[in-house]
Design a protein around this motif. Structure first.
Motif, PDB file in Angstrom:
ATOM      1  N   SER A  97       0.859  -1.196   0.000  1.00 11.69           N
ATOM      2  CA  SER A  97       0.000   0.000   0.000  1.00 11.69           C
ATOM      3  C   SER A  97       0.886   1.233   0.000  1.00 11.69           C
ATOM      4  O   SER A  97       2.074   1.157   0.349  1.00 11.69           O
ATOM      5  CB  SER A  97      -0.890   0.028   1.253  1.00 11.69           C
ATOM      6  N   GLY A  98       0.268   2.359  -0.372  1.00 11.07           N
ATOM      7  CA  GLY A  98       1.018   3.610  -0.402  1.00 11.07           C
ATOM      8  C   GLY A  98       1.601   3.953   0.965  1.00 11.07           C
ATOM      9  O   GLY A  98       2.762   4.367   1.074  1.00 11.07           O
ATOM     10  N   ALA A  99       0.798   3.768   1.998  1.00 10.62           N
ATOM     11  CA  ALA A  99       1.255   4.119   3.346  1.00 10.62           C
ATOM     12  C   ALA A  99       2.480   3.289   3.730  1.00 10.62           C
ATOM     13  O   ALA A  99       3.429   3.803   4.333  1.00 10.62           O
ATOM     14  CB  ALA A  99       0.128   3.903   4.348  1.00 10.62           C
ATOM     15  N   GLU A 100       2.485   2.023   3.357  1.00  9.57           N
ATOM     16  CA  GLU A 100       3.648   1.173   3.679  1.00  9.57           C
ATOM     17  C   GLU A 100       4.902   1.652   2.955  1.00  9.57           C
ATOM     18  O   GLU A 100       6.008   1.564   3.491  1.00  9.57           O
ATOM     19  CB  GLU A 100       3.380  -0.270   3.265  1.00  9.57           C
ATOM     20  N   SER A 124      -0.609  18.139   3.172  1.00 13.43           N
ATOM     21  CA  SER A 124      -0.060  16.860   2.693  1.00 13.43           C
ATOM     22  C   SER A 124      -0.951  15.677   3.051  1.00 13.43           C
ATOM     23  O   SER A 124      -1.696  15.705   4.032  1.00 13.43           O
ATOM     24  CB  SER A 124       1.314  16.636   3.333  1.00 13.43           C
ATOM     25  N   PHE A 125      -0.820  14.630   2.249  1.00 21.91           N
ATOM     26  CA  PHE A 125      -1.421  13.337   2.598  1.00 21.91           C
ATOM     27  C   PHE A 125      -0.441  12.240   2.204  1.00 21.91           C
ATOM     28  O   PHE A 125      -0.070  12.124   1.040  1.00 21.91           O
ATOM     29  CB  PHE A 125      -2.761  13.107   1.882  1.00 21.91           C
ATOM     30  N   HIS A 126      -0.048  11.437   3.202  1.00 18.80           N
ATOM     31  CA  HIS A 126       0.893  10.353   2.904  1.00 18.80           C
ATOM     32  C   HIS A 126       0.400   8.996   3.396  1.00 18.80           C
ATOM     33  O   HIS A 126       1.129   8.010   3.280  1.00 18.80           O
ATOM     34  CB  HIS A 126       2.277  10.684   3.474  1.00 18.80           C
ATOM     35  N   GLY A 127      -0.801   8.930   3.986  1.00 12.49           N
ATOM     36  CA  GLY A 127      -1.333   7.638   4.410  1.00 12.49           C
ATOM     37  C   GLY A 127      -1.783   7.650   5.858  1.00 12.49           C
ATOM     38  O   GLY A 127      -1.602   8.637   6.577  1.00 12.49           O
ATOM     39  N   VAL A 177       7.424  15.162   0.155  1.00 13.99           N
ATOM     40  CA  VAL A 177       6.561  16.096  -0.587  1.00 13.99           C
ATOM     41  C   VAL A 177       5.809  15.370  -1.701  1.00 13.99           C
ATOM     42  O   VAL A 177       6.329  14.426  -2.296  1.00 13.99           O
ATOM     43  CB  VAL A 177       7.409  17.263  -1.162  1.00 13.99           C
ATOM     44  N   GLU A 178       4.587  15.825  -1.965  1.00 19.18           N
ATOM     45  CA  GLU A 178       3.835  15.378  -3.147  1.00 19.18           C
ATOM     46  C   GLU A 178       3.999  16.480  -4.208  1.00 19.18           C
ATOM     47  O   GLU A 178       3.702  17.638  -3.929  1.00 19.18           O
ATOM     48  CB  GLU A 178       2.335  15.280  -2.848  1.00 19.18           C
ATOM     49  N   PRO A 179       4.393  16.123  -5.435  1.00 25.84           N
ATOM     50  CA  PRO A 179       4.536  17.176  -6.469  1.00 25.84           C
ATOM     51  C   PRO A 179       3.202  17.865  -6.762  1.00 25.84           C
ATOM     52  O   PRO A 179       3.168  19.053  -7.056  1.00 25.84           O
ATOM     53  CB  PRO A 179       5.019  16.404  -7.692  1.00 25.84           C
ATOM     54  N   GLY A 182      -2.682  15.514  -3.660  1.00 31.27           N
ATOM     55  CA  GLY A 182      -3.922  14.904  -4.131  1.00 31.27           C
ATOM     56  C   GLY A 182      -5.068  15.104  -3.163  1.00 31.27           C
ATOM     57  O   GLY A 182      -5.975  15.915  -3.397  1.00 31.27           O
ATOM     58  N   GLU A 183      -5.003  14.402  -2.036  1.00 30.18           N
ATOM     59  CA  GLU A 183      -6.097  14.483  -1.051  1.00 30.18           C
ATOM     60  C   GLU A 183      -6.254  15.907  -0.536  1.00 30.18           C
ATOM     61  O   GLU A 183      -7.350  16.337  -0.195  1.00 30.18           O
ATOM     62  CB  GLU A 183      -5.832  13.540   0.137  1.00 30.18           C
ATOM     63  N   GLY A 184      -5.153  16.633  -0.470  1.00 29.91           N
ATOM     64  CA  GLY A 184      -5.172  17.998   0.076  1.00 29.91           C
ATOM     65  C   GLY A 184      -5.901  19.004  -0.809  1.00 29.91           C
ATOM     66  O   GLY A 184      -6.137  20.140  -0.400  1.00 29.91           O
ATOM     67  N   VAL A 210      10.084  11.923  -2.628  1.00 37.05           N
ATOM     68  CA  VAL A 210       8.977  12.408  -3.451  1.00 37.05           C
ATOM     69  C   VAL A 210       7.895  11.333  -3.455  1.00 37.05           C
ATOM     70  O   VAL A 210       8.126  10.210  -3.907  1.00 37.05           O
ATOM     71  CB  VAL A 210       9.451  12.753  -4.878  1.00 37.05           C
ATOM     72  N   ASP A 211       6.756  11.695  -2.891  1.00 35.57           N
ATOM     73  CA  ASP A 211       5.646  10.744  -2.789  1.00 35.57           C
ATOM     74  C   ASP A 211       4.817  10.835  -4.070  1.00 35.57           C
ATOM     75  O   ASP A 211       4.052  11.770  -4.278  1.00 35.57           O
ATOM     76  CB  ASP A 211       4.802  11.062  -1.549  1.00 35.57           C
ATOM     77  N   GLU A 212       4.992   9.819  -4.908  1.00 37.07           N
ATOM     78  CA  GLU A 212       4.316   9.771  -6.214  1.00 37.07           C
ATOM     79  C   GLU A 212       3.201   8.726  -6.202  1.00 37.07           C
ATOM     80  O   GLU A 212       2.841   8.201  -7.253  1.00 37.07           O
ATOM     81  CB  GLU A 212       5.336   9.446  -7.314  1.00 37.07           C
ATOM     82  N   VAL A 213       2.696   8.413  -5.018  1.00 37.69           N
ATOM     83  CA  VAL A 213       1.659   7.371  -4.922  1.00 37.69           C
ATOM     84  C   VAL A 213       0.444   7.726  -5.782  1.00 37.69           C
ATOM     85  O   VAL A 213      -0.109   6.877  -6.471  1.00 37.69           O
ATOM     86  CB  VAL A 213       1.259   7.132  -3.444  1.00 37.69           C
ATOM     87  N   GLN A 214       0.052   8.994  -5.777  1.00 40.97           N
ATOM     88  CA  GLN A 214      -1.111   9.407  -6.573  1.00 40.97           C
ATOM     89  C   GLN A 214      -0.692  10.002  -7.923  1.00 40.97           C
ATOM     90  O   GLN A 214      -1.365   9.809  -8.928  1.00 40.97           O
ATOM     91  CB  GLN A 214      -1.946  10.419  -5.784  1.00 40.97           C
ATOM     92  N   THR A 215       0.420  10.720  -7.941  1.00 38.58           N
ATOM     93  CA  THR A 215       0.816  11.449  -9.150  1.00 38.58           C
ATOM     94  C   THR A 215       1.590  10.591 -10.145  1.00 38.58           C
ATOM     95  O   THR A 215       1.673  10.930 -11.321  1.00 38.58           O
ATOM     96  CB  THR A 215       1.717  12.642  -8.769  1.00 38.58           C
ATOM     97  N   GLY A 239       2.534   3.817  -5.858  1.00 44.30           N
ATOM     98  CA  GLY A 239       1.475   2.858  -5.471  1.00 44.30           C
ATOM     99  C   GLY A 239       0.354   2.952  -6.469  1.00 44.30           C
ATOM    100  O   GLY A 239       0.583   3.149  -7.668  1.00 44.30           O
ATOM    101  N   LYS A 240      -0.855   2.853  -6.004  1.00 43.44           N
ATOM    102  CA  LYS A 240      -2.074   2.993  -6.806  1.00 43.44           C
ATOM    103  C   LYS A 240      -1.944   2.378  -8.211  1.00 43.44           C
ATOM    104  O   LYS A 240      -2.127   1.184  -8.373  1.00 43.44           O
ATOM    105  CB  LYS A 240      -2.500   4.451  -6.878  1.00 43.44           C
ATOM    106  N   ALA A 241      -1.621   3.192  -9.227  1.00 43.16           N
ATOM    107  CA  ALA A 241      -1.689   2.737 -10.626  1.00 43.16           C
ATOM    108  C   ALA A 241      -0.652   1.688 -10.999  1.00 43.16           C
ATOM    109  O   ALA A 241      -0.821   1.001 -12.013  1.00 43.16           O
ATOM    110  CB  ALA A 241      -1.536   3.945 -11.558  1.00 43.16           C
TER     111      ALA A 241
HETATM  112  C1  LIG Z   1       0.280  10.860  -2.061  1.00 48.02           C
HETATM  113  C2  LIG Z   1      -0.234   9.671  -1.315  1.00 48.02           C
HETATM  114  N1  LIG Z   1       0.595   8.990  -0.508  1.00 48.02           N
HETATM  115  C3  LIG Z   1       0.188   7.909   0.178  1.00 48.02           C
HETATM  116  C4  LIG Z   1      -1.114   7.457   0.095  1.00 48.02           C
HETATM  117  C5  LIG Z   1      -1.553   6.269   0.883  1.00 48.02           C
HETATM  118  O1  LIG Z   1      -1.804   5.191   0.055  1.00 48.02           O
HETATM  119  P1  LIG Z   1      -2.630   3.924   0.565  1.00 48.02           P
HETATM  120  O2  LIG Z   1      -4.041   4.360   0.770  1.00 48.02           O
HETATM  121  O3  LIG Z   1      -2.469   2.909  -0.530  1.00 48.02           O
HETATM  122  O4  LIG Z   1      -1.979   3.484   1.844  1.00 48.02           O
HETATM  123  C6  LIG Z   1      -2.016   8.133  -0.734  1.00 48.02           C
HETATM  124  C7  LIG Z   1      -3.420   7.699  -0.841  1.00 48.02           C
HETATM  125  O5  LIG Z   1      -4.287   8.388  -1.315  1.00 48.02           O
HETATM  126  C8  LIG Z   1      -1.569   9.275  -1.460  1.00 48.02           C
HETATM  127  O6  LIG Z   1      -2.399   9.974  -2.251  1.00 48.02           O
END
Ligand SMILES: Cc1ncc(COP(=O)(O)O)c(C=O)c1O
Length: 395
Positions: A97-100, A124-127, A177-179, A182-184, A210-215, A239-241
């Motif tokens: 998962s992204g959080a992991e 920010s949102f990182h999980g 940082v998220e470039p 997303g959630e924010g 650089v947290d690219e989980v969403q981007t 993550g995600k995609a």
């Molecule tokens: C930038 C970012 N990092 C981390 C996460 C967390 O991912 P996950 O829900 O798969 O743990 C998300 C989820 O939306 C996210 O947008």
């Protein structure tokens, strides 16, 4: 005894029967255009045939094998990732998962620098796990009731270059940082901010995560969104995609970091299982061969332009923002009635970001017709919200 599901997300009021490409069907047989894609996961479309085939191959041969007992699926994935990863990112590991992935990035930063402080940003949102939550600030609700969180985190203002100079110091292990947040609220970082971050991290000797989980993985028009800014990351979380719908996440690091991380430093029972590796390999090949980032750039530009044109002069709209197929329409009001109207009247699934943004995360294979439907659907639903506000006020 009846067993109940503990829902953490409010049910949306439809029951999904099946999904394919850019569409989802409910149990009543109604078809929806999917600009939600499971929080961005189905960016390559639902059940992309090449990804289904890859996962099926794993199911037919081996479902379970820990990374220590890897088979040919490992080399297959590494080879497929080669054209996908930025130059210098020679090592990857998979989690679930992204959080992991964020947890591991924070652990790596502490281990490699010998420092403990992590800098993160407003919005920010990182999980939701304890470490990732400690660097998340997009909503106070996410943290409520869980404190104290992980110590030694410092928050700075997003897109504020002065804060970068002041808050990032010789005590800092990493900046995360998220470039584009997303959630924010679909908030793109400014080029000056991202460049100042890179410069400051080099000055003080800390890592830029650089947290690219969403981007990441093509959604914003580049494979990795930080490439828009011409900067290098020290650690990428994705993550995600990346699994084309299969639950998997990834951390990528350069060789000089990898050599400081011995076996036993981290672990995960499911991390790097054969199904995940086959899925990431297939998704990576689709990304490259179908020119997914280019398609996201072109289609995203068209969608943004149509939204801007159709919403021009609409009082309740502040602006349209984002890049590629990660777009947000920022309102002066809460977006929930717009999301409901899109779902119920227009048969379009979208999602919220921040407290005032309608977020669109469609898959790369949307057609011109889908794009026009999204733009006109948003316009109609926003106008409906505007006129209901006016009626309420008059009443
Ligand atoms: C930038 C970012 N990092 C981390 C996460 C967390 O991912 P996950 O829900 O798969 O743990 C998300 C989820 O939306 C996210 O947008």
């Amino acid at each position: 005894m009846a067993v109940h599901y503990l829902h953490f997300y409010a049910p949306r009021g439809i029951r999904v029967a099946r999904a394919e490409g850019q569409y989802v069907w409910d149990t009543e047989g109604r078809r929806y255009l999917d600009a939600h894609t499971g929080h961005g996961v189905a960016f390559l479309g639902h059940r992309h045939p090449r990804i289904v085939e890859a996962i099926r191959e794993a199911l037919d041969t081996v479902m379970v094998a820990p990374p220590g007992l890897a088979g040919p699926w490992l080399e297959e994935m590494l080879e497929a990732l080669e054209p996908v990863l930025p130059n210098g990112m020679e090592y990857v590991t998979l989690l679930n998962s992204g959080a992991e992935a964020v947890e591991l990035a924070l652990k790596i930063a502490r281990r490699v620098t010998g420092r403990s402080e992590i800098v993160y940003f407003t919005g920010s949102f990182h999980g939701r796990t304890m470490g990732a939550l400690s660097v998340t600030s997009s909503s106070p609700l996410y943290r409520q009731g869980y404190e104290p969180l992980v110590p030694d985190t410092r928050r700075a203002r997003f897109n504020n270059v002065e804060d970068v100079e002041r808050v990032v110091t010789e005590q800092t292990a990493a900046v995360i940082v998220e470039p584009i947040q997303g959630e924010g609220g679909v908030n793109p970082a400014s080029p000056e901010f991202m460049q100042a971050l890179r410069r400051r991290c080099d000055e003080v000797g800390c890592l830029l995560v650089v947290d690219e989980v969403q981007t990441g993985f093509g959604r914003t028009g580049c494979i990795w969104a930080h490439e828009h800014y011409g900067i290098r990351a020290d650690i990428i979380t994705a993550g995600k995609a990346i699994g084309g719908g299969f639950p998997v996440s990834m951390v990528a690091v350069p060789g000089w970091i990898a050599e400081k991380l011995p076996p036993g430093f981290h672990g995960s029972t499911y991390g790097g299982n054969p199904m995940a590796m086959k899925a990431v390999a297939a998704a990576s090949r689709v990304l490259v061969e179908e020119r997914v980032p280019d398609q996201a750039a072109e289609k995203g530009a068209l969608l943004k332009q149509l939204l801007e044109d159709m919403l021009d002069g609409v009082r309740v709209v502040r602006r349209v923002k984002g890049m590629g197929l990660m777009l947000g329409v920022e309102l002066r009001l809460r977006p929930d009635p717009v999301l409901r109207c899109l779902q119920e009247e227009k048969r379009i699934l979208a999602l919220k970001a921040g407290s005032t943004v309608v977020r669109l995360l469609p898959p790369y294979l949307v057609t011109r017709e889908d794009i026009e439907a999204m733009a006109s659907g948003v316009r109609d639903c926003v106008l409906r919200l505007q006129s209901s506000q006016a009626t309420q006020r008059a009443g």
